[in-house]
Design a protein around this motif. Structure first.
Motif, short mmCIF file in Angstrom:
data_model
loop_
_atom_site.label_atom_id
_atom_site.label_comp_id
_atom_site.label_asym_id
_atom_site.label_seq_id
_atom_site.Cartn_x
_atom_site.Cartn_y
_atom_site.Cartn_z
N PHE A 58 68.08 147.56 46.32
CA PHE A 58 69.12 146.92 45.53
C PHE A 58 70.20 146.43 46.50
N TYR A 68 74.14 137.74 41.65
CA TYR A 68 73.32 138.32 40.59
C TYR A 68 74.12 138.51 39.31
N TYR A 78 68.43 139.02 34.40
CA TYR A 78 68.45 140.20 33.54
C TYR A 78 68.77 139.81 32.10
N ILE A 83 70.53 146.02 29.63
CA ILE A 83 71.33 146.68 30.66
C ILE A 83 71.77 148.10 30.29
N LEU A 86 68.92 150.32 30.99
CA LEU A 86 68.54 150.30 32.39
C LEU A 86 69.61 150.86 33.32
N ALA A 87 70.84 150.99 32.83
CA ALA A 87 71.97 151.33 33.70
C ALA A 87 71.75 152.60 34.52
N LEU A 90 69.35 151.71 37.31
CA LEU A 90 69.93 150.78 38.27
C LEU A 90 70.95 151.47 39.18
N TYR A 93 68.95 153.54 41.61
CA TYR A 93 68.31 152.59 42.52
C TYR A 93 69.32 152.09 43.56
N TRP A 94 70.52 151.77 43.10
CA TRP A 94 71.57 151.30 44.00
C TRP A 94 71.95 152.39 45.00
N LYS A 273 60.24 145.98 36.56
CA LYS A 273 60.70 144.66 36.99
C LYS A 273 59.63 143.67 36.55
N PHE A 316 64.95 141.92 35.01
CA PHE A 316 65.26 143.22 34.43
C PHE A 316 65.38 143.06 32.93
N PRO A 358 63.42 154.82 41.12
CA PRO A 358 64.71 154.55 41.76
C PRO A 358 64.72 154.81 43.26
#
Length: 416
Positions: A58, A68, A78, A83, A86-87, A90, A93-94, A273, A316, A358
């Motif tokens: 990410f 993005y 996305y 979202i 998915l938050a 994400l 992942y970040w 994804k 996403f 993630p």
């Protein structure tokens, strides 16, 4: 119907698992609701990415995050409605994509990647499918000097750390390698020379299945949702009503894996994804010699048996949401200006779904709470790349052999 092992999911990962198990002398039944290789495995860019030691992270730089956030790029898109769900994924992942974390992950991930070409070479040779492999590597092309310098510096570092081979291409060298690109918009390229490419990913899947069946393996239609445990055995009801039983079950369901594993008490942080592709004729006598990434624009062109395949980046969204191929619509006119694409060869864009974790590493190994249950999914962008490696690993674990790659970093238990 009885077998030693049932593999649920006939994507390239499940196919490779089943083939390796059958090679090891275990009677194996491969079950899917569709034909083999027809879901996610059909629509990839055809890369066996020997250079892919750093899984796709990410972005952390402000410029990329701002782009993005605008939600108008080719490489990422996305759905607003997705979202909130998915938050959590994400954010994790970040966090895993921070430089220090990403580097640590890469050194674990590299233990898989280093075998990807040799393991596919072995299976393709046995399956009589070496004609589908190309040994030309693939290319990134650059529109700006800054991007070229950054990516070449990165390649030099990876060469030192992992022994990966590449060529820096100035514009004259790029003209020789790819004479039909629009060189006026480019400053040069980076040629990764270690990877191999596949000109028909579906054809490779079918070749592996044919070899699996030649060795005595069985292929059947069925629904993984019918999986039940009965004492020391597992059973699945096939499409014709037959009950299939085995002591071992391998879940290789890709983006649908969590639907089944959640019912069994496993709550993996798996997300999807989505991605799109379309095939085109090449105009006139134009030829694309290598798969090419337009680095600054974020789309991929790959020469396939079906034509030139244009693929997009990550979308996403909910896994089963309707198609929204806006990235393909954004990419097509830019791709046409880079390479002379002709008419579209399909009526509708293809949509695929990549199963992602993630920490960017697949889930490979025994289920912590159940005997005879094995997991093999979460390969994200590298399902094709890592299929043959994963197949051998699972077969060695199921049969009690020494696993040729340390499986500990990829164990399902890390999420339990």
């Amino acid at each position: 119907m009885r077998a030693d092992t049932i593999v649920l999911g006939a994507g390239i990962v499940g196919i490779s698992v089943a083939l390796h198990l059958q090679k090891a002398g275990r009677s194996t039944l491969l079950v899917d609701r569709r034909g083999p290789g027809e879901e996610t495995s059909y629509g990839n860019a055809g890369l066996i990415q020997r250079e892919g030691v750093y899984p796709y992270g990410f972005p952390h730089d402000f410029g990329a995050l701002f782009r993005y956030a605008m939600n108008n790029t080719i490489d990422a898109h996305y759905h607003w409605k997705a979202i909130p769900k998915l938050a959590p994924f994400l954010f994790s992942y970040w966090m895993h994509s921070r430089a220090s974390q990403h580097e640590a992950i890469a050194h674990k991930y590299a233990t898989l990647i280093e075998h990807c070409v040799t393991e596919h070479d072995a299976l393709a040779a046995e399956a009589g499918a070496t004609g589908l492999l190309r040994r030309k590597g693939w290319m990134k092309v650059f529109r700006t000097q800054q991007q070229q310098e950054e990516r070449l510096a990165e390649a030099a570092r990876w060469n030192r750390e992992f022994g990966l081979n590449y060529r820096a291409l100035d514009i004259e060298a790029l003209k020789i390698e790819e004479p039909h690109l629009d060189h006026g918009s480019l400053v040069g390229g980076l040629h990764w020379t270690d990877p191999t490419t596949v000109i028909d990913p579906l054809g490779l899947s079918k070749a592996y299945v044919a070899q699996f069946e030649k060795l005595g393996g069985k292929l059947a239609l069925g629904d993984a949702a019918t999986l039940t445990q009965e004492g020391a055995e597992w059973s699945v009801t096939l499409a014709d009503g037959t009950k299939a039983q085995a002591k071992n079950i391998v879940v290789a369901l890709g983006p649908w894996a969590d639907v089944l594993t959640a019912k069994l008490g496993y709550h993996f942080p798996l997300a999807v994804k989505r991605g799109y592709h379309m095939h085109y004729k090449a105009e006139g006598n134009a030829v694309l010699n290598h798969p090419v990434l337009d680095t600054e624009r974020g789309y991929f062109l790959a020469p396939m048996q079906q034509g030139i395949r244009l693929t997009t980046g990550a979308e996403f969204a909910d896994r089963d949401a309707p198609k929204t191929p806006v990235q393909l619509a954004r990419a097509e006119p830019i791709a046409r200006s880079l390479f002379p694409l002709g008419e579209r060869l399909e009526a509708e864009p293809w949509l695929g779904r990549r199963p992602c974790t993630p920490d960017m590493m697949p889930i490979i190994g025994p289920a912590p709470k159940h005997k005879g249950l094995w997991f093999s999914f979460g390969h994200a962008h590298h399902g094709l790349t890592l299929a043959a490696v994963t197949g051998r690993m699972i077969a060695e674990m199921v049969t009690g052999q020494k696993v040729f790659v340390d499986p500990a970093p990829f164990a399902p238990a890390r999420f339990v």
